[in-house]
Design a protein around this motif. Structure first.
Motif, mmCIF file in Angstrom:
data_model
loop_
_atom_site.group_PDB
_atom_site.id
_atom_site.type_symbol
_atom_site.label_atom_id
_atom_site.label_comp_id
_atom_site.label_asym_id
_atom_site.label_seq_id
_atom_site.Cartn_x
_atom_site.Cartn_y
_atom_site.Cartn_z
ATOM 1 N N TYR A 61 3.412 -10.409 -2.076
ATOM 2 C CA TYR A 61 3.449 -9.412 -3.150
ATOM 3 C C TYR A 61 3.289 -7.984 -2.640
ATOM 4 O O TYR A 61 3.117 -7.057 -3.447
ATOM 5 C CB TYR A 61 2.363 -9.731 -4.183
ATOM 6 C CG TYR A 61 2.660 -10.995 -4.948
ATOM 7 C CD1 TYR A 61 3.471 -10.984 -6.073
ATOM 8 C CD2 TYR A 61 2.143 -12.215 -4.526
ATOM 9 C CE1 TYR A 61 3.757 -12.153 -6.769
ATOM 10 C CE2 TYR A 61 2.417 -13.386 -5.215
ATOM 11 C CZ TYR A 61 3.226 -13.348 -6.323
ATOM 12 O OH TYR A 61 3.514 -14.511 -7.007
ATOM 13 N N CYS A 62 3.339 -7.802 -1.305
ATOM 14 C CA CYS A 62 3.234 -6.454 -0.722
ATOM 15 C C CYS A 62 1.979 -5.745 -1.252
ATOM 16 O O CYS A 62 2.015 -4.576 -1.650
ATOM 17 C CB CYS A 62 4.479 -5.624 -1.017
ATOM 18 S SG CYS A 62 6.022 -6.419 -0.516
ATOM 19 N N PHE A 63 0.896 -6.485 -1.243
ATOM 20 C CA PHE A 63 -0.352 -5.979 -1.788
ATOM 21 C C PHE A 63 -1.463 -6.365 -0.830
ATOM 22 O O PHE A 63 -1.555 -7.520 -0.412
ATOM 23 C CB PHE A 63 -0.591 -6.599 -3.172
ATOM 24 C CG PHE A 63 -1.873 -6.179 -3.831
ATOM 25 C CD1 PHE A 63 -1.923 -5.008 -4.566
ATOM 26 C CD2 PHE A 63 -3.012 -6.947 -3.732
ATOM 27 C CE1 PHE A 63 -3.094 -4.620 -5.183
ATOM 28 C CE2 PHE A 63 -4.189 -6.573 -4.343
ATOM 29 C CZ PHE A 63 -4.235 -5.404 -5.076
ATOM 30 N N THR A 64 -2.286 -5.413 -0.461
ATOM 31 C CA THR A 64 -3.377 -5.714 0.444
ATOM 32 C C THR A 64 -4.649 -6.011 -0.340
ATOM 33 O O THR A 64 -4.928 -5.369 -1.358
ATOM 34 C CB THR A 64 -3.649 -4.568 1.424
ATOM 35 O OG1 THR A 64 -4.763 -4.912 2.259
ATOM 36 C CG2 THR A 64 -3.933 -3.255 0.709
ATOM 37 N N THR A 65 -5.395 -6.990 0.082
ATOM 38 C CA THR A 65 -6.634 -7.356 -0.590
ATOM 39 C C THR A 65 -7.842 -6.611 -0.034
ATOM 40 O O THR A 65 -8.960 -6.856 -0.470
ATOM 41 C CB THR A 65 -6.882 -8.866 -0.457
ATOM 42 O OG1 THR A 65 -6.917 -9.212 0.928
ATOM 43 C CG2 THR A 65 -5.779 -9.645 -1.151
#
Length: 439
Positions: A388-392
């Protein structure tokens, strides 16, 4: 057959090294009758399971390989009403100072105040499966713990139980049905402790278990009106781990998860890692192997737990050493409604790069792994990792919506709701997420 599993730790992958392991479990709704407290009896035998046995034919050894698909739409941040939240769901929130209960939904995307309450004193709040009652614990000045029920429809609350002595440990709550709560202690080896009726306050003591010193509590079940608890069993010096369910009605131990008994080993210094995640009617299992991981689901009924299901029929072998290089799971959560996993991981990406070029290092990427629909290619079979091209980084995962579509991530000052089907997200600043509820 309805089955209920309770939760000590709501989310997160638990790697159990069996030199000292702890549970990771979450809840599932099941309607059960209220039972009377049970008397103490003694029985340490572990009878052979009597449930029907599935066919023993074992499929040939088969490997899947990871394949990454990106779901990262442009202008992905949208308003709450455009995110795709189901019309029959609402989000329960608190303000950043935790002074009151609020809610929002598709029709009312701006938070609406329910009632002013001192939420900063609440411990382990949890909403009933029908979305009507919110249970929470508080510490009293004398260090006792009280369980309270807040009625979301009538905006009223009442105390249903009080416990004088927790020995400094924190009590936790999990709904077993629309009326019954499991009260357990996340630091207590023989948890759970009590079942309480949210309307009457009647208590059932389920703390007495005929377990061995090294047995570890894993999950709590209600099946056809009977209480069961799942434990792992191991003694220092043994070379394997065992599992059993404890039947409170008969005080019997019933052997469980037989397909894992010759797969999980521990030694004085190294061991095979096993992860178990419990949610709704599913149990997810992950076994670390030299080539990568074995991943699989199984139904969480007592029958499914005790039948001799072939290991190879349950698990998918995912070879990650070549394709993903070093793969590191940061957290993991089971999304049982769509038989998938939500995970954050770091890896060295050879999948979408030329093997002759320098591999790309990915840190804290956010993924959905679909175990139910592998991609079949003429040359090789893949399991699909959706990126999702999202960093946690800076976020922790909170809850997945009951329909499995939207995941909630929190930071110190933000709530992010991410639609797993579209990749769109909505952001709420200066709010705290409490739970999903049904309208």
């Amino acid at each position: 057959m309805n089955t209920k599993i309770s939760s000590c730790l709501t989310y997160g992958l638990l790697f159990m090294f069996f030199l000292g392991c702890a549970p990771t479990i979450s809840a599932q709704p099941t309607v059960i009758p209220t039972l009377s407290p049970i008397s103490t009896a003694s029985s340490t035998s572990i009878p052979s399971p009597t449930a029907s046995v599935v066919p023993t034919a074992t499929p040939s050894l088969h490997f899947f390989y990871p394949k990454v698909k990106k779901l990262c739409p442009k202008n992905r941040e949208v308003s709450i009403d455009k995110l795709g939240i189901s019309n029959n769901l609402k989000v329960i929130l608190s303000d950043s100072n935790q002074t009151g209960l609020w809610s929002l939904d598709v029709e009312n995307p701006s938070p609406q105040l329910i009632q002013k309450l001192a939420l900063d004193k609440w411990i382990s709040e949890s909403i009933s499966p029908d979305g009507k009652l919110l249970a929470y614990n508080i510490w009293n000045p004398d260090l006792s713990s009280s369980t309270w029920i807040y009625d979301l429809a009538n905006n009223t609350q009442r105390e249903v139980s009080i416990f004088k002595n927790w020995d400094g440990f924190m009590p936790s709550l999990t709904w077993l049905s629309t009326q019954d709560l499991l009260i357990h202690n996340i630091s207590y080896q023989r948890s759970p402790l009590y079942v309480v009726n949210a309307y009457t306050g009647d208590l059932v003591d389920v703390s007495d278990v005929d377990s061995e010193p090294y047995d570890e509590y894993q999950a709590f079940y209600v099946d056809e009106g009977n209480y069961f608890a799942l434990y792992s069993a191991g003694n220092i010096g043994n070379d394997y781990i065992d599992f059993y369910v404890y039947d409170y009605s008969t005080r019997q131990k019933i052997r469980a998860l037989p397909w894992l008994q010759d797969r999980i080993f521990f030694y004085p210094y190294v061991g095979t890692n096993l992860g178990l995640e419990f949610d709704l009617d599913k149990i997810f299992m992950i076994v670390e192997q030299s080539y990568g991981y074995d991943l699989g689901f199984v139904d969480s009924s007592i029958e499914a737990l005790t039948q001799s299901t072939p290991y190879d029929a349950l698990m998918k072998r995912v070879a990650t050493d070549i394709y993903f290089g070093k793969l590191d799971f940061s957290f993991i959560a089971l999304n049982p409604s769509i038989n998938s996993l939500i995970l954050s991981m770091s890896y060295t990406d050879f999948v979408n790069n030329d093997f002759d070029s320098e591999p790309k290092k990915i840190e804290n990427a956010f993924f959905l792994l679909d175990l139910e629909h592998p991609v079949i290619d003429p040359r090789i079979d893949y399991l699909l990792f959706t990126d999702y091209c999202f960093t946690t980084t800076g976020y922790y995962m909170n809850e997945i919506s009951p329909d499995g579509k939207i995941v909630v991530l929190n930071s110190d000052s933000n709530i992010i709701l991410l639609n797993l089907e579209t990749g769109y997200l909505a952001r709420l600043k200066n709010w705290r997420f409490i739970s999903w509820a049904k309208k």
